[in-house]
Design a protein around this motif. Structure first.
Motif, PDB file in Angstrom:
ATOM      1  N   CYS A 140       4.157  64.959 -16.292  1.00  0.00           N
ATOM      2  CA  CYS A 140       4.143  66.043 -15.295  1.00  0.00           C
ATOM      3  C   CYS A 140       2.700  66.384 -14.947  1.00  0.00           C
ATOM      4  CB  CYS A 140       4.885  67.257 -15.835  1.00  0.00           C
ATOM      5  SG  CYS A 140       6.604  66.927 -16.239  1.00  0.00           S
ATOM      6  N   ASP A 141       2.070  65.515 -14.182  1.00  0.00           N
ATOM      7  CA  ASP A 141       0.640  65.645 -13.900  1.00  0.00           C
ATOM      8  C   ASP A 141       0.331  65.574 -12.410  1.00  0.00           C
ATOM      9  OD1 ASP A 141       1.299  63.019 -13.532  1.00  0.00           O
ATOM     10  OD2 ASP A 141      -0.417  62.201 -14.620  1.00  0.00           O
TER      11      ASP A 141
ATOM     12  N   VAL B 232      18.459  67.236  -9.153  1.00  0.00           N
ATOM     13  CA  VAL B 232      17.646  68.129  -9.972  1.00  0.00           C
ATOM     14  C   VAL B 232      16.507  67.337 -10.598  1.00  0.00           C
ATOM     15  CG1 VAL B 232      19.555  69.698 -10.452  1.00  0.00           C
ATOM     16  CG2 VAL B 232      19.091  67.813 -12.015  1.00  0.00           C
ATOM     17  N   CYS B 233      15.500  68.046 -11.045  1.00  0.00           N
ATOM     18  CA  CYS B 233      14.353  67.412 -11.682  1.00  0.00           C
ATOM     19  C   CYS B 233      14.802  66.754 -12.984  1.00  0.00           C
ATOM     20  CB  CYS B 233      13.278  68.454 -11.970  1.00  0.00           C
ATOM     21  SG  CYS B 233      11.861  67.791 -12.869  1.00  0.00           S
ATOM     22  N   PRO B 234      14.426  65.493 -13.211  1.00  0.00           N
ATOM     23  CA  PRO B 234      14.851  64.806 -14.428  1.00  0.00           C
ATOM     24  C   PRO B 234      14.157  65.316 -15.689  1.00  0.00           C
ATOM     25  CG  PRO B 234      13.373  63.419 -13.183  1.00  0.00           C
ATOM     26  CD  PRO B 234      13.637  64.628 -12.339  1.00  0.00           C
ATOM     27  N   ILE B 235      13.099  66.096 -15.543  1.00  0.00           N
ATOM     28  CA  ILE B 235      12.361  66.597 -16.698  1.00  0.00           C
ATOM     29  C   ILE B 235      12.766  68.028 -17.049  1.00  0.00           C
ATOM     30  CG2 ILE B 235      10.055  67.033 -17.665  1.00  0.00           C
ATOM     31  CD1 ILE B 235      10.683  64.044 -17.151  1.00  0.00           C
ATOM     32  N   CYS B 236      12.722  68.944 -16.084  1.00  0.00           N
ATOM     33  CA  CYS B 236      13.007  70.355 -16.375  1.00  0.00           C
ATOM     34  C   CYS B 236      14.401  70.797 -15.938  1.00  0.00           C
ATOM     35  CB  CYS B 236      11.962  71.251 -15.735  1.00  0.00           C
ATOM     36  SG  CYS B 236      12.033  71.346 -13.932  1.00  0.00           S
TER      37      CYS B 236
ATOM     38  N   SER C 274      14.195  72.261  -8.030  1.00  0.00           N
ATOM     39  CA  SER C 274      12.973  72.459  -7.246  1.00  0.00           C
ATOM     40  C   SER C 274      12.285  71.146  -6.910  1.00  0.00           C
ATOM     41  CB  SER C 274      12.017  73.368  -8.028  1.00  0.00           C
ATOM     42  OG  SER C 274      11.781  72.823  -9.305  1.00  0.00           O
ATOM     43  N   LEU C 275      13.055  70.072  -6.838  1.00  0.00           N
ATOM     44  CA  LEU C 275      12.502  68.755  -6.529  1.00  0.00           C
ATOM     45  C   LEU C 275      12.335  68.608  -5.024  1.00  0.00           C
ATOM     46  CD1 LEU C 275      11.737  66.457  -8.445  1.00  0.00           C
ATOM     47  CD2 LEU C 275      13.932  65.434  -7.980  1.00  0.00           C
ATOM     48  N   ARG C 276      11.179  68.155  -4.596  1.00  0.00           N
ATOM     49  CA  ARG C 276      10.878  67.957  -3.172  1.00  0.00           C
ATOM     50  C   ARG C 276      10.443  66.523  -2.946  1.00  0.00           C
ATOM     51  NH1 ARG C 276      10.672  73.225  -0.686  1.00  0.00           N
ATOM     52  NH2 ARG C 276      11.328  74.543  -2.397  1.00  0.00           N
TER      53      ARG C 276
ATOM     54  N   ASP D 273       8.141  73.106 -10.079  1.00  0.00           N
ATOM     55  CA  ASP D 273       8.171  73.938 -11.281  1.00  0.00           C
ATOM     56  C   ASP D 273       7.394  73.323 -12.445  1.00  0.00           C
ATOM     57  OD1 ASP D 273       9.604  75.982 -10.138  1.00  0.00           O
ATOM     58  OD2 ASP D 273      11.543  75.253 -10.838  1.00  0.00           O
ATOM     59  N   CYS D 274       7.678  72.053 -12.759  1.00  0.00           N
ATOM     60  CA  CYS D 274       7.065  71.431 -13.942  1.00  0.00           C
ATOM     61  C   CYS D 274       5.984  70.402 -13.600  1.00  0.00           C
ATOM     62  CB  CYS D 274       8.141  70.787 -14.815  1.00  0.00           C
ATOM     63  SG  CYS D 274       8.849  69.273 -14.136  1.00  0.00           S
ATOM     64  N   ASN D 275       5.730  70.164 -12.324  1.00  0.00           N
ATOM     65  CA  ASN D 275       4.697  69.227 -11.844  1.00  0.00           C
ATOM     66  C   ASN D 275       5.051  67.752 -12.026  1.00  0.00           C
ATOM     67  OD1 ASN D 275       3.341  71.570 -11.303  1.00  0.00           O
ATOM     68  ND2 ASN D 275       1.683  71.215 -12.738  1.00  0.00           N
TER      69      ASN D 275
END
Length: 179
Positions: free
Chosen positions: A76-77, A96-100, A104-106, A150-152
């Motif tokens: 997440c960088d 959805v975001c696979p990490i968090c 908030s995925l764009r 959200d989590c970058n």
């Protein structure tokens, strides 16, 4: 311990192409119908130009994070400029975001090409601007990136070549929407 099937001199069971051990199809019908799996029994889909899909690399990074082999700070960088583009003009994603696991995925698209001049390296916004660039320039590369605000988390989804050279064909996003 090395599995028997991988040991030197182990006998391998021969299966006809596209068939499993008991005659079942190797390719899951739901996956091939959705266009998510390569099926060598079908002819290749015509593309507007060369397309590189990075979904396997994406899945490998996600698996490494989930196994603990890669820290979330390494995965997440996202660059601050990429985050700003995603927040302000990114297209909302349906996944959805696979990490968090936040919604908030764009998706953000960038264009690069020798003949783009001042447009080289810019974010494609609005989406119709890509069509204008395709009419004006012979060829250039478009990169589609997913970014979680959200989590970058960020990862390159695909890159494809478009332009006047490929005007009779549509870019991958349009082909996917229209079936």
């Amino acid at each position: 311990m090395i599995p028997r099937s991988l040991q030197i001199g182990a006998s391998r069971t021969f299966c006809p192409p596209g068939r499993g051990l008991r005659g079942a199809s190797v390719y899951h019908p739901g996956m091939t119908g959705a266009g998510r799996s390569f099926d060598p029994t079908k002819p290749p889909v015509a593309s507007g130009g060369p397309v590189v899909d990075y979904s396997l690399a994406r899945r490998a990074v996600i698996a490494s994070v989930r196994r603990g082999l890669l820290s979330t700070t390494d995965a997440c960088d996202a660059h601050p400029e990429l985050l700003r583009a995603a927040k302000n003009i990114g297209d909302p994603s349906e996944v959805v975001c696979p990490i968090c696991s936040h919604e908030s995925l764009r998706n953000v698209r960038y264009v690069y090409g020798d003949h783009l001049g001042r447009d080289n390296g810019r974010v494609v916004y609005p989406a119709d601007w890509l069509k204008d660039l395709m009419r004006k320039h012979e060829h250039f590369t478009c990169y589609s990136v997913e970014v979680c605000i959200d989590c970058n988390w960020n990862h390159l989804l695909r890159s494809y070549v478009v332009g006047q050279k490929y005007t009779s064909r549509r870019p991958p996003e349009e082909r996917r929407e229209q079936g």
